[in-house]
Design a protein around this motif. Sequence first.
Motif, PDB file in Angstrom:
ATOM      1  N   ASP A   1      13.255 -21.131  -9.490  1.00  0.00           N
ATOM      2  CA  ASP A   1      14.198 -20.038  -9.711  1.00  0.00           C
ATOM      3  C   ASP A   1      13.498 -18.719  -9.412  1.00  0.00           C
ATOM      4  OD1 ASP A   1      16.453 -18.697 -10.358  1.00  0.00           O
ATOM      5  OD2 ASP A   1      16.314 -18.997 -12.523  1.00  0.00           O
ATOM      6  N   SER A   2      14.155 -17.845  -8.766  1.00  0.00           N
ATOM      7  CA  SER A   2      13.594 -16.539  -8.437  1.00  0.00           C
ATOM      8  C   SER A   2      13.592 -15.651  -9.686  1.00  0.00           C
ATOM      9  CB  SER A   2      14.413 -15.880  -7.320  1.00  0.00           C
ATOM     10  OG  SER A   2      15.764 -15.711  -7.745  1.00  0.00           O
ATOM     11  N   PRO A   3      12.792 -14.572  -9.695  1.00  0.00           N
ATOM     12  CA  PRO A   3      12.804 -13.657 -10.842  1.00  0.00           C
ATOM     13  C   PRO A   3      14.222 -13.201 -11.159  1.00  0.00           C
ATOM     14  CG  PRO A   3      10.991 -13.106  -9.398  1.00  0.00           C
ATOM     15  CD  PRO A   3      11.788 -14.170  -8.697  1.00  0.00           C
ATOM     16  N   ASN A   4      14.530 -13.216 -12.465  1.00  0.00           N
ATOM     17  CA  ASN A   4      15.901 -12.957 -12.889  1.00  0.00           C
ATOM     18  C   ASN A   4      15.914 -11.965 -14.041  1.00  0.00           C
ATOM     19  OD1 ASN A   4      18.749 -13.299 -13.356  1.00  0.00           O
ATOM     20  ND2 ASN A   4      18.562 -15.338 -12.429  1.00  0.00           N
ATOM     21  N   LEU A   5      17.125 -11.586 -14.459  1.00  0.00           N
ATOM     22  CA  LEU A   5      17.255 -10.618 -15.541  1.00  0.00           C
ATOM     23  C   LEU A   5      16.698 -11.144 -16.860  1.00  0.00           C
ATOM     24  CD1 LEU A   5      20.827  -9.157 -14.836  1.00  0.00           C
ATOM     25  CD2 LEU A   5      18.618  -8.032 -14.492  1.00  0.00           C
TER      26      LEU A   5
ATOM     27  N   ALA B   1      13.329 -10.297 -18.609  1.00  0.00           N
ATOM     28  CA  ALA B   1      13.095  -9.114 -19.445  1.00  0.00           C
ATOM     29  C   ALA B   1      12.725  -9.495 -20.875  1.00  0.00           C
ATOM     30  CB  ALA B   1      14.338  -8.226 -19.429  1.00  0.00           C
ATOM     31  N   MET B   2      13.006 -10.753 -21.278  1.00  0.00           N
ATOM     32  CA  MET B   2      12.628 -11.187 -22.623  1.00  0.00           C
ATOM     33  C   MET B   2      11.119 -11.385 -22.761  1.00  0.00           C
ATOM     34  SD  MET B   2      15.662 -13.814 -23.793  1.00  0.00           S
ATOM     35  CE  MET B   2      15.739 -14.750 -22.265  1.00  0.00           C
TER      36      MET B   2
ATOM     37  N   ALA C   1       2.999  -8.057  -0.778  1.00  0.00           N
ATOM     38  CA  ALA C   1       4.004  -8.565  -1.713  1.00  0.00           C
ATOM     39  C   ALA C   1       3.358  -9.028  -3.009  1.00  0.00           C
ATOM     40  CB  ALA C   1       4.785  -9.711  -1.064  1.00  0.00           C
ATOM     41  N   PHE C   2       2.230  -9.726  -2.871  1.00  0.00           N
ATOM     42  CA  PHE C   2       1.509 -10.180  -4.071  1.00  0.00           C
ATOM     43  C   PHE C   2       1.058  -8.991  -4.917  1.00  0.00           C
ATOM     44  CE2 PHE C   2      -2.799 -10.580  -5.800  1.00  0.00           C
ATOM     45  CZ  PHE C   2      -2.582 -11.525  -6.794  1.00  0.00           C
ATOM     46  N   ALA C   3       0.493  -7.963  -4.284  1.00  0.00           N
ATOM     47  CA  ALA C   3      -0.039  -6.820  -5.021  1.00  0.00           C
ATOM     48  C   ALA C   3       1.065  -6.050  -5.738  1.00  0.00           C
ATOM     49  CB  ALA C   3      -0.805  -5.896  -4.078  1.00  0.00           C
ATOM     50  N   ILE C   4       2.178  -5.855  -5.048  1.00  0.00           N
ATOM     51  CA  ILE C   4       3.285  -5.098  -5.653  1.00  0.00           C
ATOM     52  C   ILE C   4       3.839  -5.821  -6.867  1.00  0.00           C
ATOM     53  CG2 ILE C   4       5.620  -4.263  -5.281  1.00  0.00           C
ATOM     54  CD1 ILE C   4       4.821  -3.689  -2.366  1.00  0.00           C
ATOM     55  N   VAL C   5       4.121  -7.110  -6.700  1.00  0.00           N
ATOM     56  CA  VAL C   5       4.699  -7.876  -7.815  1.00  0.00           C
ATOM     57  C   VAL C   5       3.697  -7.992  -8.968  1.00  0.00           C
ATOM     58  CG1 VAL C   5       5.596 -10.127  -8.506  1.00  0.00           C
ATOM     59  CG2 VAL C   5       6.269  -9.132  -6.309  1.00  0.00           C
ATOM     60  N   ALA C   6       2.443  -8.281  -8.660  1.00  0.00           N
ATOM     61  CA  ALA C   6       1.432  -8.418  -9.714  1.00  0.00           C
ATOM     62  C   ALA C   6       1.224  -7.100 -10.451  1.00  0.00           C
ATOM     63  CB  ALA C   6       0.118  -8.912  -9.110  1.00  0.00           C
ATOM     64  N   ALA C   7       1.182  -5.989  -9.722  1.00  0.00           N
ATOM     65  CA  ALA C   7       0.966  -4.691 -10.361  1.00  0.00           C
ATOM     66  C   ALA C   7       2.138  -4.316 -11.257  1.00  0.00           C
ATOM     67  CB  ALA C   7       0.735  -3.619  -9.292  1.00  0.00           C
ATOM     68  N   LEU C   8       3.349  -4.473 -10.761  1.00  0.00           N
ATOM     69  CA  LEU C   8       4.520  -4.136 -11.568  1.00  0.00           C
ATOM     70  C   LEU C   8       4.590  -5.008 -12.820  1.00  0.00           C
ATOM     71  CD1 LEU C   8       7.249  -3.566  -8.816  1.00  0.00           C
ATOM     72  CD2 LEU C   8       6.077  -1.844 -10.209  1.00  0.00           C
ATOM     73  N   THR C   9       4.320  -6.305 -12.632  1.00  0.00           N
ATOM     74  CA  THR C   9       4.366  -7.206 -13.793  1.00  0.00           C
ATOM     75  C   THR C   9       3.277  -6.850 -14.806  1.00  0.00           C
ATOM     76  OG1 THR C   9       5.191  -8.968 -12.344  1.00  0.00           O
ATOM     77  CG2 THR C   9       4.329  -9.612 -14.499  1.00  0.00           C
ATOM     78  N   ALA C  10       2.066  -6.578 -14.300  1.00  0.00           N
ATOM     79  CA  ALA C  10       0.966  -6.229 -15.206  1.00  0.00           C
ATOM     80  C   ALA C  10       1.254  -4.936 -15.951  1.00  0.00           C
ATOM     81  CB  ALA C  10      -0.336  -6.105 -14.415  1.00  0.00           C
ATOM     82  N   VAL C  11       1.763  -3.925 -15.262  1.00  0.00           N
ATOM     83  CA  VAL C  11       2.082  -2.658 -15.925  1.00  0.00           C
ATOM     84  C   VAL C  11       3.147  -2.856 -16.994  1.00  0.00           C
ATOM     85  CG1 VAL C  11       3.127  -0.395 -15.565  1.00  0.00           C
ATOM     86  CG2 VAL C  11       1.367  -1.206 -14.002  1.00  0.00           C
ATOM     87  N   THR C  12       4.185  -3.615 -16.669  1.00  0.00           N
ATOM     88  CA  THR C  12       5.258  -3.842 -17.638  1.00  0.00           C
ATOM     89  C   THR C  12       4.754  -4.577 -18.875  1.00  0.00           C
ATOM     90  OG1 THR C  12       6.861  -3.946 -15.833  1.00  0.00           O
ATOM     91  CG2 THR C  12       7.534  -4.849 -17.953  1.00  0.00           C
ATOM     92  N   LEU C  13       4.001  -5.669 -18.661  1.00  0.00           N
ATOM     93  CA  LEU C  13       3.527  -6.466 -19.799  1.00  0.00           C
ATOM     94  C   LEU C  13       2.477  -5.712 -20.622  1.00  0.00           C
ATOM     95  CD1 LEU C  13       3.267 -10.000 -18.138  1.00  0.00           C
ATOM     96  CD2 LEU C  13       5.096  -9.080 -19.568  1.00  0.00           C
ATOM     97  N   LEU C  14       1.580  -4.992 -19.934  1.00  0.00           N
ATOM     98  CA  LEU C  14       0.553  -4.256 -20.672  1.00  0.00           C
ATOM     99  C   LEU C  14       1.137  -3.069 -21.432  1.00  0.00           C
ATOM    100  CD1 LEU C  14      -2.439  -4.340 -18.168  1.00  0.00           C
ATOM    101  CD2 LEU C  14      -2.134  -5.667 -20.265  1.00  0.00           C
TER     102      LEU C  14
END
Length: 419
Positions: free
Chosen positions: A77-81, A84-85, A142-155
């Motif tokens: 499954d692709s990233p989904n809404l 956010a949980m 693509a890897f860097a953008i997704v990883a950075a956004l995810t890391a910033v959000t989670l951190l």
Amino acid sequence: MLRPISQTQRVVDVVIAVVCALLFGLLSFRAGGLVEIPGSTAAIILLCAALAVRRWSPVLALIGAWVGAVAQMAALDSPNLYDAMIPALVYAASACGTRAVRWAAFTSSLAGAGIAGVYVARYRFMDAMTDSIGALPDAVNAFAIVAALTAVTLLLAWTLGLLVRTAQRSRRNRQEADEAGEQVAAEQERTRIARDMHDVVAHSLAVVIAQSDGARLLRKTDPEAVEEALETIGSTARAALADVRVLLQQLRYEGTTSVQPGLADLEVLLAQFRGSGLEVAVVRDPDLGGLGTAVQLAAFRIVQESLTNALRHGDLTRQASVLLTRTPHGLEVEVVNAVDPARPPRPSPGGHGLIGMRERAGAVQGDLRAGPEGDRFRVRAFLPVGAAAGAMAAGRDASLGDWSAEPPGTAPIRTAGAR
């Protein structure tokens, strides 16, 4: 593993989880169609279950977040809404979890960001390895953008949880400090009331005993003196009863205050002692203003207790003296009485009079010394005012050096407990 939470918090968490399950399930159904419902449903159920227990068991919530993410990737499954949980679960682990869970959430944020980047860019990496190496920069971007956004959000979620945790702990510490301060204040108030009770009762009983003994000796030779003694006994007892009632009211009702005696009330006090057979000579400076209520109360109680001890233990045929001297730094109080040879002072650990006087002086950062000097007993106290009080409290006022050493022939207050 399980934290105690209120029933309201548990119900609120469950309701939020159910609402998220219905909302994200409906959105996933409309966006993905019937074929992708099973994968999305599994991930949503796992994440919502973790959301329901995030405060009750942060470790289970963190495990649920990982299992839900793995289920989502297993279903391709692709990233989904509903993803956010996951930040909400990281926040809960940081805010509510133990130290190990908190740092596990931090590590999970970094590892999850890397895994998410690889998962999203996996096809581009495969194309770069199989078809054209020129597609590798696109895959890395693509890897860097997704990883950075995810890391910033989670951190950010992890940091916010840590800040909330720190604020809650600080609030609890303040509450505990306030409670401890209230307990100390209550204990100090009980000690003050106990001192007042001792001073009132000891003084009044000493006067009553002296007057009754005199009345018994004079009942046949001087009936008028007996009448006067009985009047003194009655007035002293009534005044003591009124004072005791006020003190008991202060114990019963918090915040109750009473008018405390000061130097202006000394004449009434001395009249009671003179009427009980103790002659007292008073020498006082004409200007005793600006001393403050606390210093005046301490001076009054010290004089009262000293003369009460003189009435009980001293030689009543010889005059006692009270000296009140105003200095630039405060008030000097000196009470001297003759020692009765038949009743010399004896050390007694159970005495409370001199201990109470020392506490009275200490309450205003003062100093008190008491002890026999030949055939007399001397009580000397210094009660500082204003800046002198702070200097004595810090032990830095060299101008008050006379009070840092024992006066000649004067014993420390604790050795004269019989008084």
